[in-house]
Every structure is written in structure tokens, then in C-alpha cells.
Design an enzyme around this catalytic site. Structure first.
Site, PDB file in Angstrom:
ATOM      1  N   ARG A  42      31.051 -21.406 -32.229  1.00 45.56           N
ATOM      2  CA  ARG A  42      32.414 -20.886 -32.288  1.00 45.56           C
ATOM      3  C   ARG A  42      32.716 -20.069 -31.042  1.00 45.56           C
ATOM      4  O   ARG A  42      33.767 -20.155 -30.458  1.00 45.56           O
ATOM      5  CB  ARG A  42      32.529 -19.972 -33.517  1.00 45.56           C
ATOM      6  CG  ARG A  42      33.573 -20.412 -34.500  1.00 45.56           C
ATOM      7  CD  ARG A  42      33.596 -19.494 -35.685  1.00 45.56           C
ATOM      8  NE  ARG A  42      32.304 -18.898 -35.998  1.00 45.56           N
ATOM      9  CZ  ARG A  42      31.870 -18.662 -37.216  1.00 45.56           C
ATOM     10  NH1 ARG A  42      32.622 -18.985 -38.237  1.00 45.56           N
ATOM     11  NH2 ARG A  42      30.702 -18.095 -37.433  1.00 45.56           N
ATOM     12  N   LYS A 202      21.548 -25.944 -54.920  1.00 44.87           N
ATOM     13  CA  LYS A 202      20.196 -26.467 -54.699  1.00 44.87           C
ATOM     14  C   LYS A 202      19.675 -27.187 -55.944  1.00 44.87           C
ATOM     15  O   LYS A 202      19.012 -28.221 -55.839  1.00 44.87           O
ATOM     16  CB  LYS A 202      19.261 -25.327 -54.308  1.00 44.87           C
ATOM     17  CG  LYS A 202      19.575 -24.761 -52.921  1.00 44.87           C
ATOM     18  CD  LYS A 202      18.887 -23.438 -52.702  1.00 44.87           C
ATOM     19  CE  LYS A 202      19.134 -22.884 -51.316  1.00 44.87           C
ATOM     20  NZ  LYS A 202      18.760 -21.469 -51.194  1.00 44.87           N
TER      21      LYS A 202
END
Ligand code: NAP
Ligand code: HSE
Length: 425
Positions: A42, A202
């Protein structure tokens, strides 16, 4: 092989560092020189945890997924918006993709995996579950003969770190969370860690691989750790339990259950002793029975270990001569047993008379051995003292020589017993 990385934060930086530090090992295993050529970030001016001198940095991640020189894209940015668009574009451009992004796989994995299949490319995500533990590879390869009955684990490093610090040091929740963020463990939105969303992502992935079903993140019932208070921890301890945040998936009578919540588990269970940022996953297969996998659940190099394992798998499957790694074994010198350093436990039976311990320790001193701990008990009718000694870490040859000298003394009544001590650090 040219690699483009989307994101050069904790995980991306860790990947560059591990590729540099383990260059020779990774070459031996993959047969290919891996070059990270481009990285998208970024803020191009931000300090990085890895060297960037050999990288072309860009603030335009599409410049990487559309670059014809790049063979494999590592998506290490996070999020499910832009990251999804980028992964789709990379796959459509015929590039293999590796991601550590559990949110992306848990919520959009079904369509992304099908897109990858249609484009004949790999989409791998070992690092998305349990950080450095190769749990997906264990399920797919090592346990491939089994019907998996249960998966249960501590699968969020940040949450486990917080619970451990609160229990052991009485630290404040928000203070420990800040430390987990500074260490690079936490998600960019830490409520994902604290409210169980990350563990649910997960678990959805684990259940899909374990049971061979589609990803169903919306079916995971989810509760975080934020409601656990010190009083619960104290009561649980008194009752013989530890409180751990678990993800549990089972298949019972053809139906799947997936749940993430704080859980009291017996203090004696191995999972109860998994502390800090460590994760552990218990998998029960119908042939092998219960198996347990333990390791760092978050952090730069631990997660990089899983990302690079996927990279090596793709390279071996696509470009390298699979045999090469096996052909390039080096002959390594062997360390002589005498040179091995170890801490030792000694047990001696010695006549109980003044000066015995002094004689033993003066022999130790001649061989640079110090005593870390000693216990002496005079318990038998023959006036013999039973002595146990823990030494510092010394060369085996020094220990054996010292013991031979001690053994020659008349006050020693039987063969001195020597056992190695390992701290397993
Ligand atoms: P991080 O430290 O915040 O790094 C994210 C990186 O992505 C940064 O380099 C950031 O650039 C870059 N980035 C973000 N948005 C971007 C954009 N629009 N364009 C270009 N670059 C952009 O995050 P992380 O901890 O490495 O996590 C990355 C992924 O790995 C996440 O999906 C996370 O869930 C997963 N994961 C993390 C861990 C862990 O221990 N941290 C473990 C397993 C999996 P700047 O640096 O310039 O801001
Ligand atoms: N935030 C995650 C954790 C990173 O703490 O477990 C690893 O997936």
C-alpha cells in the site's frame, strides 16, 4: 521461477526472509532457483522487515497479477474484496496462486477452487490454517488412508496467547491483545481473533479437507474468548480443567458439526498444555486413531514456512525434475559421540562420610563440569547415601571421563548411573 507477492507485511516479509536464509535447502528440495521479483504494497515508503533491494515494489497489485513474467502469485494481503479480485485475475491469467488468507478461502473458496480447476492451475493455502503447522498436507497426504472422524484444535494463536498471559501473569486482556498486534499475530481487525471468526474460518477449511465436503463457513457456530473472566479460569483450575478456545469438527452418522467456543478440557490432556501463540490440532482417523500436530500458529517466519512449502509443491508438480532433490544430497560430516554436548543426570550410591561430595565436585571441576542441582538421601542400613546430580551442559567425553574417575573411588558402592537430560528447546 518468478514469484510476485501481493503484500509485504508480516507474512510477505517473512517469506522473503526465509527464501533468503534457506536458499540452499529450498533449491535442494525444489530443484529451482526461486526469485521474488515483484511485490505490491500500500505504502512504498514504509519500512519493511525484509530487504527490498532486489524487488520491484508497486502500489498497483494488478500490475503483478497481469504481468506475463510472473509464474506464481502469493496473495499475502488479506481481506475478501480486492484480494478476491486479484486471485481471480491471477488464476484467469494462468498463474498458480498461494494464499495465507483464511477469510478468503473460507468464504469464497468453493468458487475460487473451481475457477482454478477450470484454468488448470493450483490454488494452495497451507498457511491459512494453524500458521506453520503443515496440517492440510498431513490430512491430504499422511492421513489419506483414513476416514476422518474428528478434528479438534487450538487454531488461533492470538486468542491462545491472550488466554495464557491472562492465566499465568494476570495480565489485562486489552494489554495482551496490543502485544499480539505488535508481534504481528493478530488479524488487521483483531475482533476476528477475539470473537472466534478467524478460528471459524480455519475450522471450515479443516473440515472441508478432512471430510471431503464443500466449504461451509456459514454453518460454523462461533463464540469467542471475550466472555471468559478471571473467575472462570480460577474455578476451572480448581476443578482440574484448563480453559482453551477450541475449534471442533466431527462427522457423526453422515452429518457434520462444526463449532468454535471456549472449552474446559482436563488439565492432563496434551491440548491443555499448548500455550502462548502455539497451536495444536488433534485429528482422529478411523485407522490411525488420534494424532496430534503442534507448532507456531502465527508469526512471520512460521507462516512463511507453510507458504514456501506450497511453493515447493507447485514447483515440483509443474517444472522441476521431481528426483532432483533426492539426487542432490550432500555428504555431511558426522559429529562424534564424544563431542555431543548434553546436560546429564547422575545417580550415585556412596558411603556417607565427610568429604565425599567435595571429592566428586573437585573431579567435576577438573573437567569444567558444574552442578546445577543435587539431592542427597541417606536411606539405607549400610550407611550409604543416595545422591542425584544434574550437571550443566558438557561434552560427553568430559562427562564419561569424570564418571570413570569418580567410579574408581572406594566410597562409590555401585556403578554410577548416567542419563541424558534434554530441555527440548
Ligand atoms: P499485514 O502485516 O497487515 O500485511 C499486509 C500487507 O498487504 C502489507 O504489506 C500491506 O501494505 C499490503 N496491502 C494491503 N492492502 C493492499 C493494497 N490495497 N494494495 C497493495 N498492498 C496492500 O498482514 P499479515 O499479518 O502479513 O497477513 C496477511 C495475510 O496472511 C492475511 O490474510 C492473514 O489472515 C494471513 N495470515 C497471517 C498470519 C500472521 O501470523 N500474521 C498467519 C497466517 C495467515 P503496506 O505494508 O504498505 O501497508
Ligand atoms: N491472527 C491469526 C492467529 C494469524 O492469531 O492465529 C494466524 O492465522
Amino acid at each position: 521461477m518468478n514469484i510476485g507477492i501481493l503484500g509485504l507485511g508480516t507474512v510477505g516479509g517473512g517469506v522473503v526472509n526465509v527464501l533468503n536464509k534457506n536458499k540452499n535447502e529450498i533449491y535442494r528440495r525444489s530443484g529451482v532457483n526461486i526469485k521474488v521479483t515483484y511485490a505490491a504494497v500500500r505504502d512504498i515508503n514504509q519500512a519493511r522487515i525484509c530487504p527490498t533491494g532486489n524487488l520491484k515494489l508497486t502500489q498497483d497489485p494488478f500490475a503483478i497479477v497481469n504481468n506475463t513474467d510472473i509464474d506464481i502469485v502469493l496473495e499475502l494481503m488479506g481481506g475478501t474484496g480486492l484480494a478476491k479480485e486479484l486471485v481471480e485475475a491471477a488464476i484467469a491469467n494462468g498463474k498458480h496462486v498461494i494464499t495465507a488468507n483464511k477469510a478468503l478461502i473460507a468464504t469464497h473458496g468453493n468458487e475460487l477452487l473451481s475457477l482454478a480447476k477450470d484454468n488448470n492451475v493450483h490454488l494452495l493455502f497451507e498457511a491459512a490454517v494453524a500458521g506453520g503447522i503443515p496440517i492440510l498436507k498431513s490430512l491430504e497426504q499422511g492421513l489419506s488412508a483414513n476416514k476422518i472422524e474428528m478434528v479438534a484444535g487450538i487454531i488461533n494463536g492470538t486468542g491462545n496467547f491472550i488466554l495464557t498471559e491472562m492465566r499465568d501473569k494476570g495480565r489485562d486482556f486489552s494489554d495482551v491483545l496490543k502485544e499480539a498486534q505488535a508481534l504481528g499475530y493478530a488479524e488487521s481487525d483483531p475482533t476476528f481473533d477475539v470473537e472466534g471468526i478467524d478460528a471459524a474460518h480455519k475450522l471450515a477449511i479443516l473440515a472441508s479437507i478432512a471430510f471431503g465436503c464443500e466449504l461451509q463457513f456459514d454453518k460454523v457456530s462461533t463464540e469467542g474468548i471475550s466472555k471468559i473472566e478471571g473467575e472462570d479460569v480460577a474455578f476451572a483450575t480448581e476443578l482440574g480443567y484448563s480453559i482453551k478456545h477450541l475449534g471442533i469438527a466431527k462427522q457423526i452418522d453422515g452429518k457434520t458439526q462444526m463449532r468454535v467456543h471456549p472449552t474446559l478440557i482436563p488439565k492432563t490432556h496434551l491440548l491443555a498444555n499448548v500455550d502462548g501463540v502455539m497451536n495444536a490440532v488433534l485429528i482422529k482417523g478411523n485407522a490411525v486413531g488420534p494424532t496430534l500436530y503442534y507448532g507456531a500458529g502465527a508469526g512471520d517466519e512460521a507462516t512463511a514456512s507453510a507458504v514456501i512449502a506450497d511453493l515447493v509443491d507447485i514447483i515440483k508438480d509443474t517444472v522441476s525434475d521431481d528426483i532432483l532433490g533426492w539426487q542432490s544430497f550432500e555428504t555431511m560430516p558426522h559429529q562424534a559421540e564424544d563431542d555431543i554436548e548434553s546436560i546429564f543426570y547422575l545417580r550415585l550410591l556412596a558411603t556417607d562420610k565427610p568429604g565425599v561430595l567435595a571429592d566428586i565436585t573437585s573431579i567435576f571441576a577438573e573437567h569444567n563440569i558444574s552442578v546445577e542441582a543435587v539431592i542427597q538421601k541417606k536411606i539405607d542400613a549400610q550407611n550409604n547415601a543416595h545422591i542425584a546430580i544434574i550437571t550443566n551442559s558438557v561434552k560427553t567425553v568430559e562427562m564419561n571421563t569424570a564418571v570413570n574417575e569418580i567410579q574408581k573411588n572406594d566410597f562409590i558402592q555401585e556403578t554410577v548411573k548416567i542419563i541424558h537430560v534434554e530441555t527440548l528447546d
